[in-house]
Scaffold this motif. Structure first.
Motif, mmCIF file in Angstrom:
data_model
loop_
_atom_site.group_PDB
_atom_site.id
_atom_site.type_symbol
_atom_site.label_atom_id
_atom_site.label_comp_id
_atom_site.label_asym_id
_atom_site.label_seq_id
_atom_site.Cartn_x
_atom_site.Cartn_y
_atom_site.Cartn_z
ATOM 1 N N GLY A 178 11.075 84.573 38.186
ATOM 2 C CA GLY A 178 12.424 84.056 38.100
ATOM 3 C C GLY A 178 13.078 83.850 39.456
ATOM 4 N N PRO A 179 14.296 83.302 39.468
ATOM 5 C CA PRO A 179 14.937 82.904 40.725
ATOM 6 C C PRO A 179 15.235 84.068 41.656
ATOM 7 C CG PRO A 179 16.495 82.815 38.901
ATOM 8 C CD PRO A 179 15.146 83.024 38.290
ATOM 9 N N TRP A 180 15.562 85.233 41.119
ATOM 10 C CA TRP A 180 15.914 86.351 41.998
ATOM 11 C C TRP A 180 14.682 86.880 42.715
ATOM 12 C CZ3 TRP A 180 20.594 85.284 42.303
ATOM 13 C CH2 TRP A 180 21.346 84.937 41.194
ATOM 14 N N ILE A 225 16.318 74.039 47.356
ATOM 15 C CA ILE A 225 17.319 74.102 46.291
ATOM 16 C C ILE A 225 16.655 74.814 45.120
ATOM 17 C CG2 ILE A 225 18.759 72.802 44.697
ATOM 18 C CD1 ILE A 225 19.035 70.646 46.789
ATOM 19 N N LEU A 226 17.153 75.985 44.780
ATOM 20 C CA LEU A 226 16.513 76.865 43.804
ATOM 21 C C LEU A 226 17.372 76.968 42.553
ATOM 22 C CD1 LEU A 226 14.325 78.983 43.066
ATOM 23 C CD2 LEU A 226 15.734 80.685 44.282
ATOM 24 N N GLY A 227 16.861 76.454 41.441
ATOM 25 C CA GLY A 227 17.580 76.517 40.180
ATOM 26 C C GLY A 227 17.531 77.907 39.578
ATOM 27 N N LEU A 228 18.629 78.326 38.970
ATOM 28 C CA LEU A 228 18.702 79.673 38.413
ATOM 29 C C LEU A 228 18.035 79.778 37.043
ATOM 30 C CD1 LEU A 228 22.231 80.970 39.459
ATOM 31 C CD2 LEU A 228 20.007 81.284 40.560
ATOM 32 N N ARG A 229 17.451 78.683 36.553
ATOM 33 C CA ARG A 229 16.691 78.746 35.307
ATOM 34 C C ARG A 229 15.187 78.709 35.548
ATOM 35 N NH1 ARG A 229 18.942 74.132 31.631
ATOM 36 N NH2 ARG A 229 17.442 75.033 30.166
ATOM 37 N N VAL A 230 14.758 78.758 36.799
ATOM 38 C CA VAL A 230 13.327 78.787 37.119
ATOM 39 C C VAL A 230 12.731 80.103 36.611
ATOM 40 C CG1 VAL A 230 11.746 79.050 39.065
ATOM 41 C CG2 VAL A 230 13.404 77.203 39.065
ATOM 42 N N VAL A 285 13.407 73.487 40.008
ATOM 43 C CA VAL A 285 14.228 73.508 38.800
ATOM 44 C C VAL A 285 13.319 73.542 37.580
ATOM 45 C CG1 VAL A 285 16.271 72.391 39.773
ATOM 46 C CG2 VAL A 285 14.412 70.990 38.873
ATOM 47 N N ALA A 286 13.807 74.138 36.489
ATOM 48 C CA ALA A 286 13.038 74.218 35.255
ATOM 49 C C ALA A 286 12.741 72.812 34.720
ATOM 50 C CB ALA A 286 13.807 75.037 34.219
ATOM 51 N N PRO A 287 11.631 72.650 33.982
ATOM 52 C CA PRO A 287 11.245 71.313 33.510
ATOM 53 C C PRO A 287 12.288 70.635 32.644
ATOM 54 C CG PRO A 287 9.443 72.879 33.234
ATOM 55 C CD PRO A 287 10.644 73.684 33.632
ATOM 56 N N ASP A 288 13.137 71.419 31.947
ATOM 57 C CA ASP A 288 14.098 70.800 31.036
ATOM 58 C C ASP A 288 15.434 70.458 31.684
ATOM 59 O OD1 ASP A 288 14.806 73.419 31.410
ATOM 60 O OD2 ASP A 288 15.383 73.789 29.321
#
Length: 243
Positions: free
Chosen positions: A70-72, A61-66, A20-23
């Motif tokens: 990027g996630p895709w 678990i892959l966050g879509l804001r990574v 997940v993104a740091p924020d």
């Protein structure tokens, strides 16, 4: 949530890799807190891919804001690596288009902030019950001449350190794990590029040229990458001869 320490060997609990993104607020992750599994957290796409090799998790678990990549792109590369690893994408707000794209790209489930209470944890536990230990490709590729370490992204050839860009590293890795096989520019575009260009074979030609030059500058010998005119490129194993 509990932090995980160490690799997969000898661990007592199933391990989740949470990217997940740091924020992203930790409170969102705390919804998944459970004594029946541990977790390791990654903050960008590069670390996620590295930690898949390092920790061999039971579930991603892959966050879509990574980002970076990027996630895709991460999901594409995960599915090239293995079809066995359970992958759940996570987003702060449910979006039908993103959910469909994720499932079409190889994800198994979608999680989002604000799901009915207990559902996210129940989905995680259901996936873990069906998870099997994943054995990703070897971290170390060696053939008697080339030594390529996926963990550290370091390459030596003939005992000489070869400094490579991330693209050159990925290109060499894909060629070397398919030794003797002629790989088309389209295959190399699909597997080696982090942000895949659309059908520009010229990018492959010049990337292979730069890779050869990097190897030859470092080692002083000809790079073991052969051009098969009109078809593609292949990595030549030590002791092999062009067909």
């Amino acid at each position: 949530m509990q932090a995980s320490h160490g690799g997969s060997r000898g661990r007592a609990l199933p391990l989740l890799l949470v990217a997940v993104a740091p924020d992203v607020p930790l409170a969102w992750l705390d919804e998944l807190d459970d004594p029946r599994f541990s977790y390791h957290r990654a903050y960008n796409g590069h670390d996620t891919l590295r930690d898949l090799y390092r920790y061999q998790p039971d579930l991603l678990i892959l966050g879509l804001r990574v980002r970076d990549p990027g996630p895709w792109e991460v999901l594409r590369r995960v599915r090239e690596m293995t079809e066995d690893l359970r992958v759940m994408v996570a987003t702060r707000r449910f979006d039908g288009a993103d959910a469909l794209r994720a499932l079409d790209s190889g994800a198994d489930d979608v999680l989002w902030h604000g799901m009915p209470e207990g559902l996210a944890k129940a989905l995680v536990m259901a996936r873990l019950r069906r998870a099997t230990p994943v054995s990703p490709p070897d971290q170390l590729l060696e053939d008697g001449r080339l030594r390529l370490d996926l963990d550290t992204h370091e390459v030596t050839m003939g005992g000489q350190y070869v400094p490579l860009t991330p693209l050159e590293f990925d290109l060499l890795h894909f060629l070397a794990r398919n030794p003797g096989q002629v790989l088309s520019p389209e295959q190399l575009l699909h597997h080696a590029w982090r942000a895949r260009p659309e059908g520009d074979a010229g990018k492959v030609k010049y990337a292979v040229l730069r890779l050869r030059r990097s190897i030859e500058r470092a080692t002083g010998v000809k790079a073991p990458i052969e051009t098969v005119r009109g078809v593609g490129y292949r990595y030549v194993l030590p002791g092999s001869h062009p067909a």
